[in-house]
Write a protein that holds these residues in place. Structure first.
Motif: not given
Length: 551
Positions: A195-208, A505-510
C-alpha cells in the motif's frame, strides 16, 4: 457515533467528526458520501474488467470523476444530489455488468460494493450505516490509514481531471489508475508495504494529472504572466466567481460581455487574472476578498450574486442576507442554492439567470483597495531564470521557501503570516493555492527587482513549483533536487492538497514540513514511515522552525 469523517485538516479534535462535520455537512450527507465512494469502488471493479478487454467506458470515467469530486471537503452539502448520484451510479453499474456479460466476461464472486442494490433513500441510508461501508470498515489502523490516504489522493486527482476534461483534455491511463487504486483499497491481501508503494504510485499519477491540467490551461488560455490585480471595486453591478474551474470563468465572461455587469474573482479563482485570454474583457474587474473561510462576512458586503464552480462552500448562517444570491454549478451544491446545470452536447452553460439577478442588485461594497501581484507560473519564472540564477550566485537570494497549499479557519494558521513576515529579506516565497492569502497582501519588498512572493496560481499549480525546482536543479547541475536552497513549509486543508503532497513525494522532495497539524488519517506507524523515508515533519513555532529552516 452517527458518522465518521477525518479527511480534512479541521476534523473535530484532530481525530474525526462523529456527529456533524466541522465543515457543516450533516451526518446523513456524510454517510451518503461514504456510500457513493463505496459504490464507485464497485464500479471500478467492473471497470478494471472492461480495461482488461480493451472496452471503451467513457461514461464510467465521467461517473468516477464527478462522484469523487462531489465528496471533496466543502464541495457539496446537498443530500438530494447525493441520492440522485448514487441512483445514477447503481444504474450505470448494472448497465456495465450487462455489457461485460455480453462480451463473455466472468462476473462471479464480486465484492459487495459491486453487487449491493437499493432504490429508496431509506435503503441507501441503511446500507450506509452497515459495517461494510465507510472509513471504519477497515479495522487495522495502518491499513485503514493507507487506504484513506490513497482514496483522498484519488479524490484530489479527480478534481484536477474534471477541470482538464472541461477543456477537452483527457488521459485514459489516469482513469485506469484511478480504478486500480480504488479497487486496491478493498483488497485485504495487500500488505502495508504494498500500500505504501501504491501511495507513491498515486503521487506519480497525481503529477501526470497536474501536468495534463497545466497543458489544458496554458494551451487554452495562454501561459500565466506577471499581473497586477485590483482589489478595490467599481460602481457597476457584479458577479463574484469562486472555485477553480477556468471553463466556467470563460463562459461567464463571454456571457456578461456588454451587459453592464462586472465579474470579480474570489479565493482560488484569483489566478484567472494571470491568463492572457481573460485580459481582453474590460469588465473583468478584479479580485474581491480573501480565502474561502472569510466568505460569510465578505459575501454579505459583495451585494451581488456569487457563483461556486467548485469547493469551498461555507454554509451560510440562518439569518444570512446572501444565501438567496448564491449559485452552484458542476460538482458543487448546497440545499437552497440555485444550481446551474452542466453543459449539454458541448454547448456552454447558461448563466443568464445569475446575470439577470446581478443587474437588479447594487455594486459591491469596497472592503479594501490596492493591487496584488501574481502570475509566476513555470513559464514566466523560466523567463526570469537568468535574473534569479544571478541573484542566487551573488548571494542576493539565499533561499527559496515553498509555502503552497491551503488556508483555513484555525487561529493556528496565523503562523504562516508570522513566518512569512519573519523570513530574512534575502529569501523568496514560492506559493500556490489559497495559502497565499496569509501573506500576499503584505509589503515584503523585492530583491533586485524580483518580488519576494512568487504566486504560481491555484493549488494544482503547485506543479509549476515542482517544475521550477527541477529547472533550478538542472541549471545548477545538481544530482538531487534536495540539494537546492529550497525549503518546504506547506499548509494543507483538503484532498487536493493530499494529491499535491503525494506528487511531491513521488518527485523525491524530502523534508517537507506540513501544518498546521498532521492529517488525522495518518496512523502513528504511517507517520513514522513518512518521517523515516521522506523526512516529513510538522510545525512548532515560528522562532524554532526558522532556526531549522535556515540552518
Amino acid at each position: 457515533m452517527s458518522m465518521f469523517c477525518y479527511q480534512c485538516q479541521e476534523t473535530a479534535k484532530g481525530k474525526g467528526c462523529t456527529m456533524q462535520g466541522v465543515c457543516g455537512k450533516t451526518s446523513d450527507v456524510a454517510n451518503l458520501q461514504d456510500l457513493l465512494i463505496y459504490t464507485l469502488k464497485g464500479i471500478s471493479i467492473l471497470g478494471l474488467k472492461a480495461d482488461e478487454i480493451g472496452m471503451n467506458i467513457p461514461e464510467v470515467n465521467k461517473m468516477l470523476v464527478d462522484g469523487l469530486f462531489m465528496t471533496i471537503t466543502n464541495a457539496n452539502f446537498d443530500k438530494d444530489r447525493f441520492v440522485k448520484k448514487i441512483r445514477e451510479a447503481l444504474e450505470l453499474r448494472e448497465e456495465l455488468k450487462a455489457q461485460l456479460k455480453e462480451k463473455g466476461v466472468e462476473l462471479e464472486n464480486l465484492h459487495d460494493s459491486a453487487t449491493w442494490y437499493g432504490e429508496t433513500v431509506e435503503a441507501f441510508e441503511a446500507k450506509a450505516d452497515s459495517v461494510q461501508v465507510g472509513v471504519l470498515a477497515t479495522e487495522n489502523e495502518d491499513i485503514r490509514s493507507l487506504r484513506e490516504l490513497i482514496t483522498y489522493g484519488v479524490k484530489g486527482m479527480a478534481a484536477y481531471v474534471e477541470h482538464a476534461v472541461n477543456l477537452g483534455f483527457e488521459d485514459e491511463n489516469i482513469y485506469k489508475f484511478m480504478r486500480k487504486a480504488l479497487v486496491a483499497t478493498l483488497d485485504d491481501s495487500l500488505t502495508v508495504d504494498e500500500l505504501v508503494a501504491l501511495t507513491l504510485e498515486t503521487g506519480k499519477y497525481g503529477v501526470d494529472t497536474m501536468a495534463l491540467l497545466d497543458k489544458a490551461n496554458t494551451e487554452t488560455y495562454g501561459n500565466p504572466e506577471i499581473t497586477e490585480v485590483n482589489i478595490g471595486v467599481r460602481n457597476n453591478p457584479a458577479i463574484l466567481i469562486s472555485g477553480h474551474d477556468l471553463k466556467d470563468m470563460e463562459e461567464l465572461l463571454k456571457q456578461t460581455e456588454g451587459t453592464g455587469v462586472d465579474v470579480y474573482t474570489h479565493g482560488e479563482m484569483l489566478p484567472a487574472h494571470y491568463y492572457p485570454a481573460f485580459k481582453k474583457y474590460p469588465h473583468f474587474a478584479g479580485n474581491y476578498g480573501n480565502a474561502w473561510w472569510k466568505q460569510k462576512e465578505e459575501f454579505e458586503k459583495f451585494n451581488g450574486p456569487i457563483l461556486f464552480t467548485t469547493n469551498c462552500i461555507v454554509p451560510p448562517a440562518p439569518n444570512s442576507s446572501y444565501a438567496d444570491r448564491v449559485y452552484t454549478t458542476g460538482s458543487t451544491g448546497y440545499p437552497g442554492f440555485k444550481h446551474i446545470p452542466d453543459r449539454v452536447d458541448g454547448q456552454a452553460k447558461d448563466f443568464s439567470e445569475i446575470i439577470e439577478h446581478a443587474k437588479k442588485l447594487p455594486a459591491p461594497t469596497e472592503i479594501e483597495t490596492g493591487k496584488i501581484v501574481g502570475g509566476f507560473a513555470h513559464n514566466q519564472v523560466f523567463a526570469l531564470a537568468d535574473q534569479i540564477v544571478e541573484a542566487v550566485k551573488t548571494g542576493a537570494i539565499k533561499k527559496f521557501f515553498v509555502m503552497a497549499g491551503c488556508d483555513g479557519r484555525m487561529k493556528s494558521r496565523d503562523y504562516y503570516t508570522e513566518f512569512a513576515t519573519a523570513l530574512p529579506k534575502d529569501t523568496v516565497i514560492l506559493t500556490a493555492g489559497c495559502a497565499k492569502y496569509k501573506y500576499n497582501k503584505l509589503d515584503l519588498g523585492d530583491i533586485n527587482g524580483i518580488p519576494r512572493v512568487f504566486d504560481a496560481g491555484q493549488c494544482n499549480d503547485s506543479y509549476s513549483l515542482a517544475l521550477i525546482a527541477l529547472k533550478l536543479k538542472e541549471i545548477f547541475k545538481l544530482e538531487d533536487v534536495n540539494e537546492l536552497p529550497i525549503a518546504y513549509n506547506i499548509a494543507w486543508y483538503e484532498q487536493k492538497a493530499v494529491i499535491v503532497l503525494l506528487g511531491l513525494l513521488y518527485l523525491g522532495v524530502k523534508n517537507i514540513h506540513l501544518g498546521p497539524t498532521l492529517p488525522a488519517f495518518l496512523s502513528p506507524n504511517v507517520v513514522n514511515v513518512l518521517v523515516e523515508n521522506f523526512g516529513i515533519a510538522g510545525i512548532t513555532n515560528v522562532e524554532d522552525d526558522m532556526k531549522i529552516f535556515m540552518a
